[in-house]
Scaffold this motif. Structure first.
Motif, mmCIF file in Angstrom:
data_model
loop_
_atom_site.group_PDB
_atom_site.id
_atom_site.type_symbol
_atom_site.label_atom_id
_atom_site.label_comp_id
_atom_site.label_asym_id
_atom_site.label_seq_id
_atom_site.Cartn_x
_atom_site.Cartn_y
_atom_site.Cartn_z
ATOM 1 N N LEU A 87 30.404 -8.202 -14.328
ATOM 2 C CA LEU A 87 28.968 -7.954 -14.492
ATOM 3 C C LEU A 87 28.697 -6.695 -15.311
ATOM 4 C CD1 LEU A 87 27.578 -8.910 -10.962
ATOM 5 C CD2 LEU A 87 27.298 -10.149 -13.109
ATOM 6 N N VAL A 88 29.475 -5.661 -15.082
ATOM 7 C CA VAL A 88 29.300 -4.418 -15.851
ATOM 8 C C VAL A 88 29.577 -4.676 -17.329
ATOM 9 C CG1 VAL A 88 30.299 -2.118 -16.232
ATOM 10 C CG2 VAL A 88 29.731 -2.860 -13.926
ATOM 11 N N ILE A 89 30.643 -5.421 -17.618
ATOM 12 C CA ILE A 89 30.970 -5.717 -19.017
ATOM 13 C C ILE A 89 29.881 -6.588 -19.651
ATOM 14 C CG2 ILE A 89 32.613 -6.953 -20.504
ATOM 15 C CD1 ILE A 89 34.839 -5.910 -18.692
ATOM 16 N N LEU A 90 29.342 -7.533 -18.891
ATOM 17 C CA LEU A 90 28.269 -8.377 -19.433
ATOM 18 C C LEU A 90 26.997 -7.573 -19.685
ATOM 19 C CD1 LEU A 90 28.664 -11.668 -17.362
ATOM 20 C CD2 LEU A 90 29.158 -11.317 -19.786
ATOM 21 N N SER A 98 31.738 -3.672 -26.553
ATOM 22 C CA SER A 98 31.865 -2.508 -27.443
ATOM 23 C C SER A 98 31.245 -1.262 -26.821
ATOM 24 C CB SER A 98 31.221 -2.795 -28.797
ATOM 25 O OG SER A 98 29.831 -3.015 -28.646
ATOM 26 N N ARG A 99 30.120 -1.429 -26.137
ATOM 27 C CA ARG A 99 29.477 -0.270 -25.510
ATOM 28 C C ARG A 99 30.353 0.300 -24.397
ATOM 29 N NH1 ARG A 99 23.430 -0.652 -23.279
ATOM 30 N NH2 ARG A 99 22.827 0.018 -25.354
ATOM 31 N N PHE A 100 30.966 -0.590 -23.632
ATOM 32 C CA PHE A 100 31.839 -0.157 -22.543
ATOM 33 C C PHE A 100 33.065 0.574 -23.088
ATOM 34 C CE2 PHE A 100 35.076 -0.925 -19.242
ATOM 35 C CZ PHE A 100 34.439 -0.344 -18.173
#
Length: 79
Positions: free
Chosen positions: A15-18, A23-25
């Motif tokens: 969920l965090v990656i979505l 790229s932001r992560f």
């Protein structure tokens, strides 16, 4: 029931990656890594540069005269 299992952590990670995007992560993790490297570099620079201790010059102690006697020497001579 109160603790998080491995499956819960995987779902949270996905969920965090979505939400943030791949790229932001990765950019956030890169910024964190750069910050840690800068901190370590700053700590290493503090250890390397230690100033030499300053020396304080003073007057030499006066040498005692031959006529100078301590109290113990005077009492020995009187006996």
């Amino acid at each position: 029931m109160g603790s998080m299992s491995l499956m819960h952590w995987l779902i949270v990670g996905v969920l965090v990656i979505l939400l943030f995007g791949g790229s932001r992560f990765s950019n956030m993790m890169g910024d964190v890594a750069k910050g840690i490297k800068q901190f370590k570099k700053g700590m290493a620079e503090d250890d390397e540069e230690k100033p030499a201790p300053t020396r304080i010059e003073g007057k030499p102690a006066p040498t005692p005269d031959a006529s100078f006697q301590t109290e113990a020497e005077r009492t020995r001579e009187e006996r």
